[in-house]
Design a protein around this motif. Structure first.
Motif, short mmCIF file in Angstrom:
data_model
loop_
_atom_site.label_atom_id
_atom_site.label_comp_id
_atom_site.label_asym_id
_atom_site.label_seq_id
_atom_site.Cartn_x
_atom_site.Cartn_y
_atom_site.Cartn_z
N TRP A 373 0.84 -1.21 0.00
CA TRP A 373 0.00 0.00 0.00
C TRP A 373 0.86 1.24 0.00
N VAL A 380 4.53 -4.76 -7.05
CA VAL A 380 4.25 -5.47 -8.30
C VAL A 380 5.54 -6.09 -8.85
N SER A 383 6.55 -9.05 -6.73
CA SER A 383 5.74 -10.25 -7.01
C SER A 383 6.16 -10.87 -8.33
N PHE A 387 7.33 -14.68 -8.55
CA PHE A 387 6.65 -15.68 -9.38
C PHE A 387 7.56 -16.19 -10.49
N LEU A 392 6.61 -19.62 -12.65
CA LEU A 392 5.31 -19.37 -13.29
C LEU A 392 5.48 -19.41 -14.80
N LEU A 435 5.56 -17.34 -1.26
CA LEU A 435 4.26 -16.76 -0.96
C LEU A 435 4.19 -16.30 0.49
N LEU A 438 6.05 -13.06 0.48
CA LEU A 438 5.24 -12.04 -0.19
C LEU A 438 4.19 -11.49 0.76
N GLN A 439 3.57 -12.43 1.47
CA GLN A 439 2.51 -12.02 2.39
C GLN A 439 3.06 -11.21 3.56
N LEU A 443 1.75 -7.80 2.09
CA LEU A 443 0.31 -7.82 2.31
C LEU A 443 -0.02 -7.56 3.77
N GLY A 444 -1.30 -7.59 4.06
CA GLY A 444 -1.73 -7.36 5.43
C GLY A 444 -1.73 -5.88 5.76
N CYS B 159 -6.29 -8.31 0.18
CA CYS B 159 -5.17 -8.90 0.91
C CYS B 159 -4.63 -7.96 1.97
N GLU B 160 -5.24 -6.77 2.14
CA GLU B 160 -4.82 -5.97 3.29
C GLU B 160 -5.31 -6.63 4.57
N LYS B 161 -6.31 -7.52 4.41
CA LYS B 161 -6.76 -8.30 5.56
C LYS B 161 -6.06 -9.65 5.57
N ARG B 169 -3.05 -17.78 -0.56
CA ARG B 169 -1.84 -18.59 -0.48
C ARG B 169 -2.19 -20.07 -0.34
#
Lengths: 510, 653
Positions: A373, A380, A383, A387, A392, A435, A438-439, A443-444, B159-161, B169
């Protein structure tokens, strides 16, 4: 002449760096690297038939050290050319990535260009002595680039890198000397021809005779090159070196230096001792599979972003070793493809790590979060690289993995396919750690520290100039793999037919 | 036909590229643009299907991709083809995807990543079209993996959550475990046949060059891949979690793309599946069908019920394929796509109306507020329950007929699953649409979505009723057309079972109606106290069902935790074991050489200063190298080499 110019051109740049005003050193570096890339492209256009050493580009052999029969001899074929292109390309992106080096920039950029000469020289040397000289030339700038411009624990890492690779070099040199004493020549093509002829005659003996000496020499060479690749259990210098090295040097290290190990195997170790290599195929295959699976598992357990990427290199370079050991055309083509694909993907991955390290000043995966964010473009690109690395379709890593899998399963060696099957585990573990990373990183929810767009600006133009070309090549190679594979496939055919005979001669055929 | 097929395939890819990079700048953030590209695909698909209905098919057309086997060996090709099965899939994929695009305009309105969402819908469709148009296993696998990527992106769209990110995943990794099987199949096929082209593989199967255990292994590999994507027993855990994605995405995944891919793959490669593999397919399908049916009964989240219902129906399709009722299984895939997409979009409409409340215990009586949604949803419920004259009846009946003739035991399991299906669907319908509102606040604010949300429901509602009519499936899915012929006489038993009006059809109708009536009685007529009393003896079963038979817990304890622990052990081993040996040797070497007292800092910092100084002085770097430890290393290496040289020279003298 073109080859000589290409190899030594960076030296001119290095000298210029030393005398130019400090702030111009980086300009010299980028300009020199760009010229080198153009020169390698010129070589590509001039080379003609790539399945053999291009006659119109060959330099020498010119007597260099007469008493010992050592010549100055440069030549290029498809394998050499593809790696020259990779070297020049990755070096240019790394040179751009070096723009912000502030600590004694002249020394840094001079070392960088000296390193480039060493790397280019390795891929075109046709004389074993010359090869060894370039091999060692490369060691010194790398030692200083890590030891001087590296992170907090750089001394340890630099010494370890230097000692470890020197240990490998010594084994390599000993084996080279054995070969030269026996064959009476330093010429790589000549020794290769002798070895092929010997295999073709149906003899299981090596060029060092019927004793175990040939096997010993092969093992020495194999260890020397396996350290560079790096193959389990000779890999532990790599994470330390990567973690401490500055970002551009990590890119070079993963993108080019590791390939010299694979190159050594395909150009020297295997062609010189095909029957010895075939006779201990299972040790090599086992080490390759362990590298793939174990490397991925260790990567999964890392919390340092850069260490994780370093271990993923161990895992992916295992495909190179596996493909070569399988010795089918598909597998060897796949191994070569992995060298090129991993070259660009890993350079991209290390740049990705560098981008966030520049901003956050740490690399602890567990402390990141929600960066997608704050830095959407960066997320991007990251990722994309992840991948690409996890295979991929549409990106180059997939071509490399699938051809090695398919090719090594079809290996003519009795029992080889079980190793190929075991390597499949790597697919899942690799997807897992990428992954998860990545998370955790992107993310989150975004922790408050990373919300400030001033402290965490999205990728800059300079960073994009590094990442986008690498991404573009990754995509092109994934969509149109023949563009890369056609360069070297002709040479692989010759390599494979010798290995095929060696497998028969060594009695390991199924 | 080739041009139509290529336009059909590449329109969404074009849409993805444009939408991904420029979507935000397009009018209305590009939603209508993506609808248009998909509309183009849809038109092509319909035209192709009309041609296919007229008996025209397109033979594989391929391009040479690259030659990993060298000059002499055949190149790897990428090819597309259109036969009846492809035509059916094309229509299913493009129709559902088109309607999902339209529905999403209303559903996703105002989302921060609105443009990005449509880009990935395009990619998802492109990936699935690649799977169904491929004429070789390699291109199919490429599409297959892109399906995985798209599902990762879309399931984890929010995916912010944490939960959506985890779900994405989980979907990617669970299906990738299955993909390992598919890669294995690719490896075996390449080694034995030397080509991934369906035609060449089929020919090798037919002339016996591809047979025996390798054929079975390849078949099991294909099955593993298919079971992963189609969420069969053991692999099914990702699908309910995938509900974390936006509801239209769930509709797409459950009807037309991801889960359909697995059934399609088995259907496409049916001719290379040996009887052993087909038996596994059938047993796996029956087991999946009954297990998921039980779990669905105990779920309270409207989407979770539908998710397990999908798992159960996919089990049905696998059962159909496994018993050799090829036509019936793929027919069911098509009809199910329409009524399940309908119900998912319907649930989306309900969730939208209830301000993103998904718990059915807070709904009730919504029929009055959502007449369009309610009516169309009822069509879906009746269709999935297999009521006569609804589309689901024809396909379900055909599957059961096949099972009855082949494996009667599995037939009874399938019949039990049919009762369960009707039962939990009626439960869902009663809890959501009938009775009194349980949460007045939600009820008061409920309202139908706009045209973009109602239109897809109506279209799918009509399809849910009529998709079983006509002879289209008899023509397009006739087992003796297309590639299937190649295997008809070889390994895969493909039968065309006539609808058994004497035994199977009455039983199937009774199962559907019985389930619906019991469900209606239990959840609509019985009082809460009576219901609780009725449930009491089944407490254990309910507990197990509502906890999904503890698959997630089992995997966490038996697979994930040990893997992480082993990874951590490897990391520890690498540091202390492998690297420890290296460091010990290094230290030992230094001590032997008497250099142990020298501090690293002195040496390397000396070098640092050296470089700094030489950078100024210029050119003097190498003189500095003569000092410090580096010289020691160099001298050791030279010394070793010298010793070897001397020894060798001595020997040769």
């Amino acid at each position: 002449m073109l080859l000589t110019l290409t190899v030594f051109f960076p030296l001119l740049g290095a000298l210029l760096c030393l005398v130019a005003p400090a702030r111009f050193a980086r300009v010299v570096n980028v300009a020199t690297s760009a010229v080198v890339l153009l020169l390698t492209i010129a070589i590509w256009t001039q080379a003609g038939d790539l399945s053999t050493y291009s006659a119109n580009l060959e330099v020498g052999p010119v007597a260099w050290i007469k008493g010992f029969g050592i010549n100055f001899h440069l030549a290029v074929d498809g394998i050499g050319l593809s790696l020259l292109l990779l070297t020049a390309f990755v070096s240019l992106t790394a040179a751009i990535a070096s723009w912000k080096i502030e600590k004694s920039p002249r020394g840094y950029h001079a070392m960088f260009l000296l390193l480039l000469t060493g790397m280019l020289g390795v891929f075109v040397s046709m004389d074993l002595f010359l090869f060894y000289v370039f091999w060692e030339i490369m060691l010194l700038p790398m030692y200083f680039l890590i030891g001087v411009w590296g992170g907090p624990n750089r001394q340890y890492a630099a010494i370890k890198f230097f000692l470890y690779t020197l240990f490998g070099s010594v084994l390599l040199l000993a084996a080279i000397i054995l070969v030269v004493l026996k064959t009476g020549t330093w010429s790589i093509p000549e020794i290769t021809a002798q070895a092929s002829a010997l295999v073709a005659s149906g003899s299981a003996a090596t060029i060092l005779g019927a004793s175990g000496l040939g096997l010993a020499a092969f093992i020495g060479m194999f260890i020397g090159f396996a350290i560079k690749i790096p193959c389990f259990p000779f890999h532990t210098w790599l994470p330390d070196a990567h973690v401490e090295a500055p970002t551009p040097i990590s890119m070079i290290l993963a993108g080019v230096l590791l390939k010299m190990g694979g190159y050594g195997l395909i150009r020297i170790a295997y062609p010189f001792f095909p029957t010895a290599a075939a006779s201990i195929w299972w040790i090599i295959a086992l080490l390759a599979v362990i590298s793939i699976v174990y490397g991925a598992l260790v990567a999964m357990s890392q919390s340092d972003f850069k260490r994780l990427i370093a271990y993923s290199s161990v895992s992916h370079m295992g495909f190179v070793t596996l493909g070569l050991a399988a010795a089918t055309t598909q597998a060897v083509n796949g191994a070569m493809f992995m060298m090129l694909a991993h070259g660009t993907i890993s350079a991209m991955l290390f740049m990705i790590v560098g981008v966030i390290y520049d901003r956050a000043h740490h690399r602890d995966i567990d402390r990141f979060g929600g960066l997608a964010w704050t830095m959407p473009k960066y997320a991007v690109l990251a990722s994309f690289a992840f991948f690409a690395s996890l295979g991929l379709p549409g990106l180059s890593g997939f071509i490399a993995e699938i051809t090695v899998f398919v090719g090594s399963f079809a290996s003519q060696i009795d029992g080889f396919r079980w190793y190929a099957l075991f390597a499949l585990l790597g697919l899942v573990i690799t997807a897992g750690y990428y992954l998860i990373t990545l998370q955790k990183v992107f993310l989150g929810a975004t922790p408050e520290v990373y919300e400030d767009k001033k402290l965490f600006p999205d990728v800059t133009g300079r960073e994009l100039a590094v990442l986008l070309p690498l991404a573009a090549v990754t995509l092109v190679m994934g969509v149109a793999p023949s563009l890369a594979m056609d360069i070297y496939a002709g040479v692989v055919d010759g390599f494979q037919s010798t290995m095929q005979t060696a497998i028969e001669v060594a009695g390991v055929i199924r | 036909m080739l041009n139509l097929a290529l336009v059909c395939l590449f329109a969404p890819l074009f849409g993805f590229v444009v939408q991904y990079f420029l979507g935000k700048r397009l009018p209305r953030q590009g939603d209508l643009f993506t609808v248009a590209t998909l509309g183009a695909s849809l038109v092509c698909a319909i035209l192709l299907t009309i041609k296919a209905l007229g008996g025209e098919t397109m033979d594989p057309w391929s391009i040479e991709w690259f030659r990993p086997g060298g000059e002499g060996a055949p190149a790897w090709t990428l090819g597309v083809m259109v036969d009846g099965l492809t035509a059916v899939m094309l229509v299913v994929v493009t129709v559902v995807s088109f309607l999902v695009h339209v529905f999403s305009i209303g559903y996703m309105h105002g989302d921060a990543k609105y443009a990005n969402y449509f880009a990935w819908l395009q990619m998802f469709t492109f990936a699935m079209l690649t799977v169904v148009l491929a004429s070789d296993l390699m291109l199919l696998f490429i599409g297959w993996e892109l399906v995985g990527l798209s599902s990762y992106k879309l399931i984890g769209f929010w995916c912010e959550k944490k939960a959506p990110a985890n779900a994405g995943r989980k979907a990617f990794i669970t299906t990738r475990i299955g993909d390992v099987g598919l890669v294995l199949a690719l490896m075996v096929i390449a080694a034995v046949v030397g080509s991934f082209d369906f035609g060449k593989i089929a020919a090798a199967v037919q002339d016996g060059t591809f047979s025996g255990p390798w054929l079975t292994i390849a078949g099991l590999g294909v099955l593993a891949g298919a079971a992963g994507k189609s969420a069969q027993f053991g692999f099914h855990v990702w699908l309910p979690d995938a509900m974390e994605g936006p509801t239209p995405v769930s509709a797409l995944i459950h009807a037309a793309t991801m889960v359909a891919a697995g059934v399609y793959l088995v259907g496409r490669t049916m001719w290379m599946l040996t009887p052993e593999v087909l038996y596994v397919v059938a047993a796996l399908g029956a087991l999946t069908g009954i297990m998921a049916g039980f779990i669905a009964v105990a779920q309270n989240d409207i989407k979770k019920v539908l998710a397990y219902s999908t798992v159960s129906q996919l089990g049905y399709m696998f059962l159909g394929l496994g018993v050799g009722a090829w036509h019936a299984a793929l027919f069911h895939l098509a009809t199910h796509a329409f009524f399940k997409a309908l119900m998912f979009l319907g649930s989306g409409s309900v969730i939208h109306a209830c301000h993103h409340e998904q718990d059915m215990r807070k709904m009730g009586g919504l029929w009055k507020k959502l007449p369009v949604t309610g009516t169309t949803f009822l069509a879906g419920v009746l269709a999935i329950s297999g009521l006569p004259f609804f589309s689901g009846f024809y396909s379900k009946d055909a599957i059961l007929s096949g099972a009855y003739h082949r494996f009667p035991f599995l037939f009874w399991i399938g019949l039990a699953a049919a009762v369960l299906t009707a039962f939990y669907m009626m439960r869902l319908f009663v809890m959501t649409f009938l009775g009194k509102p349980r949460d007045q606040h939600i009820y008061d604010h409920a309202h139908e979505g706009g045209f973009s949300m109602q239109m897809p429901l109506v279209v799918l509602g009509i399809l849910a009723v009529i998709a079983g009519y006509g002879a289209w499936h008899e023509i397009l899915l006739a087992p003796d057309t297309g590639l299937v012929v190649a295997g008809h006489h070889t390994v895969g038993d493909i039968h065309h079972f006539e609808h058994d009006t004497a035994t199977v059809a009455p039983l199937a109708i009774a199962a559907g109606i019985g389930g619906l009536v019991i469900g209606w009685f239990v959840f609509s007529i019985l009082s809460a106290a009576r219901l609780a009393a009725l449930k009491r003896p089944l407490k254990g079963l309910e507990w197990a069902c509502s906890n999904k038979f503890f698959f997630d817990e089992f995997y966490r304890e038996a697979l994930l935790k040990p893997t992480y622990a082993f990874a951590a052990f490897c990391g520890w081993m690498d540091k202390t074991g492998v690297d420890g040996v290296v460091n010990a040797i290094g230290r030992g070497g230094l001590r032997l050489a008497g250099y142990s007292g020298v501090n690293d800092d002195v040496v390397v910092d000396g070098a640092v200063k050296g470089v700094g100084a030489t950078a100024l002085a210029g050119g003097g770097v190498f003189s500095r190298l003569q000092s410090g430890r580096v010289r020691f290393y160099l001298s050791v290496s030279v010394g070793i080499v010298a010793v070897i040289l001397v020894l060798l020279l001595k020997k040769s003298l």
